[in-house]
Enzyme design. Structure first.
Site, PDB file in Angstrom:
ATOM      1  N   GLY A   3       0.787  -1.241   0.000  1.00  0.00           N
ATOM      2  CA  GLY A   3       0.000   0.000   0.000  1.00  0.00           C
ATOM      3  C   GLY A   3       0.811   1.280   0.000  1.00  0.00           C
ATOM      4  O   GLY A   3       0.331   2.320   0.458  1.00  0.00           O
ATOM      5  N   SER A   4       2.024   1.237  -0.572  1.00  0.00           N
ATOM      6  CA  SER A   4       2.800   2.484  -0.555  1.00  0.00           C
ATOM      7  C   SER A   4       2.222   3.517  -1.526  1.00  0.00           C
ATOM      8  O   SER A   4       2.259   4.718  -1.260  1.00  0.00           O
ATOM      9  CB  SER A   4       4.277   2.211  -0.855  1.00  0.00           C
ATOM     10  OG  SER A   4       4.464   1.809  -2.179  1.00  0.00           O
TER      11      SER A   4
ATOM     12  N   ARG B 294     -15.342 -15.146 -10.315  1.00  0.00           N
ATOM     13  CA  ARG B 294     -14.963 -13.727 -10.335  1.00  0.00           C
ATOM     14  C   ARG B 294     -16.191 -12.822 -10.273  1.00  0.00           C
ATOM     15  O   ARG B 294     -16.156 -11.763  -9.660  1.00  0.00           O
ATOM     16  CB  ARG B 294     -14.191 -13.407 -11.614  1.00  0.00           C
ATOM     17  CG  ARG B 294     -12.792 -13.957 -11.618  1.00  0.00           C
ATOM     18  CD  ARG B 294     -11.964 -13.371 -12.742  1.00  0.00           C
ATOM     19  NE  ARG B 294     -10.753 -14.167 -12.946  1.00  0.00           N
ATOM     20  CZ  ARG B 294      -9.680 -14.085 -12.179  1.00  0.00           C
ATOM     21  NH1 ARG B 294      -9.647 -13.247 -11.169  1.00  0.00           N
ATOM     22  NH2 ARG B 294      -8.634 -14.851 -12.420  1.00  0.00           N
TER      23      ARG B 294
ATOM     24  N   ASN C 181      -5.520   3.053 -12.723  1.00  0.00           N
ATOM     25  CA  ASN C 181      -4.559   2.067 -12.230  1.00  0.00           C
ATOM     26  C   ASN C 181      -3.160   2.612 -12.418  1.00  0.00           C
ATOM     27  O   ASN C 181      -2.919   3.445 -13.294  1.00  0.00           O
ATOM     28  CB  ASN C 181      -4.729   0.773 -13.050  1.00  0.00           C
ATOM     29  CG  ASN C 181      -3.760  -0.315 -12.628  1.00  0.00           C
ATOM     30  OD1 ASN C 181      -3.594  -0.599 -11.433  1.00  0.00           O
ATOM     31  ND2 ASN C 181      -3.105  -0.946 -13.602  1.00  0.00           N
TER      32      ASN C 181
ATOM     33  N   HIS D 186       0.745   1.172 -13.147  1.00  0.00           N
ATOM     34  CA  HIS D 186       1.524  -0.012 -13.514  1.00  0.00           C
ATOM     35  C   HIS D 186       2.995   0.389 -13.624  1.00  0.00           C
ATOM     36  O   HIS D 186       3.311   1.437 -14.189  1.00  0.00           O
ATOM     37  CB  HIS D 186       1.027  -0.587 -14.843  1.00  0.00           C
ATOM     38  CG  HIS D 186       1.770  -1.817 -15.233  1.00  0.00           C
ATOM     39  ND1 HIS D 186       1.600  -3.021 -14.566  1.00  0.00           N
ATOM     40  CD2 HIS D 186       2.714  -2.038 -16.180  1.00  0.00           C
ATOM     41  CE1 HIS D 186       2.418  -3.923 -15.103  1.00  0.00           C
ATOM     42  NE2 HIS D 186       3.098  -3.348 -16.079  1.00  0.00           N
TER      43      HIS D 186
ATOM     44  N   ASP E  30      -3.736  -4.044 -17.676  1.00  0.00           N
ATOM     45  CA  ASP E  30      -2.789  -2.940 -17.870  1.00  0.00           C
ATOM     46  C   ASP E  30      -2.934  -2.260 -19.233  1.00  0.00           C
ATOM     47  O   ASP E  30      -1.940  -1.854 -19.854  1.00  0.00           O
ATOM     48  CB  ASP E  30      -1.335  -3.412 -17.640  1.00  0.00           C
ATOM     49  CG  ASP E  30      -1.145  -3.966 -16.236  1.00  0.00           C
ATOM     50  OD1 ASP E  30      -1.739  -3.403 -15.298  1.00  0.00           O
ATOM     51  OD2 ASP E  30      -0.443  -4.978 -16.075  1.00  0.00           O
TER      52      ASP E  30
ATOM     53  N   ALA F  52       9.196   6.917  -8.409  1.00  0.00           N
ATOM     54  CA  ALA F  52       8.503   7.663  -9.472  1.00  0.00           C
ATOM     55  C   ALA F  52       6.998   7.470  -9.357  1.00  0.00           C
ATOM     56  O   ALA F  52       6.214   8.401  -9.551  1.00  0.00           O
ATOM     57  CB  ALA F  52       9.008   7.206 -10.842  1.00  0.00           C
ATOM     58  N   GLU F  53       6.569   6.260  -9.009  1.00  0.00           N
ATOM     59  CA  GLU F  53       5.130   5.981  -8.856  1.00  0.00           C
ATOM     60  C   GLU F  53       4.513   6.898  -7.803  1.00  0.00           C
ATOM     61  O   GLU F  53       3.411   7.412  -7.978  1.00  0.00           O
ATOM     62  CB  GLU F  53       4.917   4.528  -8.441  1.00  0.00           C
ATOM     63  CG  GLU F  53       5.283   3.515  -9.508  1.00  0.00           C
ATOM     64  CD  GLU F  53       4.961   2.090  -9.076  1.00  0.00           C
ATOM     65  OE1 GLU F  53       3.833   1.824  -8.642  1.00  0.00           O
ATOM     66  OE2 GLU F  53       5.857   1.222  -9.162  1.00  0.00           O
TER      67      GLU F  53
HETATM   68  C1  GRF Z   1       3.335  -1.025  -7.503  1.00  0.00           C
HETATM   69  O1  GRF Z   1       4.558  -1.209  -8.156  1.00  0.00           O
HETATM   70  C2  GRF Z   1       2.235  -0.825  -8.505  1.00  0.00           C
HETATM   71  O2  GRF Z   1       2.632  -0.127  -9.638  1.00  0.00           O
HETATM   72  C3  GRF Z   1       1.881  -2.234  -8.881  1.00  0.00           C
HETATM   73  O3  GRF Z   1       1.965  -2.961  -7.681  1.00  0.00           O
HETATM   74  C4  GRF Z   1       2.880  -2.312  -6.802  1.00  0.00           C
HETATM   75  C5  GRF Z   1       2.129  -2.013  -5.536  1.00  0.00           C
HETATM   76  O4  GRF Z   1       2.939  -1.475  -4.534  1.00  0.00           O
HETATM   77  N1  GRF Z   1       0.598  -2.275  -9.537  1.00  0.00           N
HETATM   78  P1  GRF Z   1       2.277  -0.768  -3.282  1.00  0.00           P
HETATM   79  O5  GRF Z   1       1.309  -1.767  -2.662  1.00  0.00           O
HETATM   80  O6  GRF Z   1       1.574   0.455  -3.757  1.00  0.00           O
HETATM   81  O7  GRF Z   1       3.406  -0.451  -2.356  1.00  0.00           O
END
Ligand code: GRF
Length: 216
Positions: A14-15, A67, A109, A111, A147, A175-176
């Protein structure tokens, strides 16, 4: 534009969720995080969300044979919380076409690659094996194929000769944490619209095309 009632869907650490919560709290994003939902009770991010005072819920995919049943339960939980926008943040379940269509252009989302390169799992391993010189991350509207979907913003980081999977993943993750709040902020401000299958963003190009140096 009204403030978004936001749900963040996670499966683990969950970062990215934390980065989104911090940006909402700082006032940088016109959205109120109203729910953090996980398909795994043991997701570490749940405790972080609770600490931040955000309501959390677990909907376990293991409780459902198909699902469709799981996705209906997800949709119900989102409805009960009055959610109108969803951020997938490391949510590791494939979603049904029906669920994706219900949330079309209201679900984004992140990715960890420069899509459309390297969708799916083992992104960094595949990027290293391909010898690409830039890696990065993408925030996009969710579509049925994993994705894929209109790209809102991307950040690029260099791949260094000394990289292994962990080092590259850490650089991309930094970067995310910058890109996801930025992209959500643009959406929440009404600056992103979808035309055909492209996202048109009213923002200066460098905002949605981040080029980051190895350290930052
Ligand atoms: C991240 O790299 C995200 O891009 C991918 O899964 C990872 C999740 O990391 N979809 P976090 O749980 O947000 O730390």
């Amino acid at each position: 534009m009204a403030r978004l009632r936001l749900a963040i869907l996670i499966s683990g650490r969950g970062s990215n969720m934390q980065a989104l919560l911090a940006a909402c709290r700082s006032g940088a994003i016109a959205a109120d995080p109203c729910l953090v939902l996980s398909n795994r009770a043991e997701a570490a991010g749940l405790a972080v969300a609770e600490e931040a005072g955000i309501p959390t819920r677990v909907v376990s995919h293991r409780d459902f044979g198909e699902r469709a049943g799981f996705d209906a339960a997800l949709d119900k939980a989102l409805g009960e919380a009055g959610i109108d926008f969803v951020c997938l943040a490391g949510f590791m379940r494939l979603l049904t076409r029906n669920f994706i269509e219900t949330w079309r252009d209201r679900m984004i989302n992140i990715h960890p690659s420069l899509l459309p390169a390297f969708p799916g799992l083992d992104t960094h391993r595949r990027a290293l094996a391909a010898g690409v010189k830039f890696a990065g991350c993408t925030v996009h509207f969710a579509r049925f194929e994993t994705d894929t979907g209109p790209i809102i913003a991307q950040a690029a980081v260099p791949v260094l000769p000394s990289d292994d999977e962990a080092r590259l993943a850490a650089r991309v993750l930094e970067a995310e944490h910058r890109l996801y709040p930025l992209a959500l902020g643009l959406v929440a401000a009404g600056k992103v619209r979808v035309e055909g299958e492209r996202a048109i963003v009213e923002a200066p190009a460098p905002t949605v095309q981040m080029l980051l140096s190895p350290t930052g």
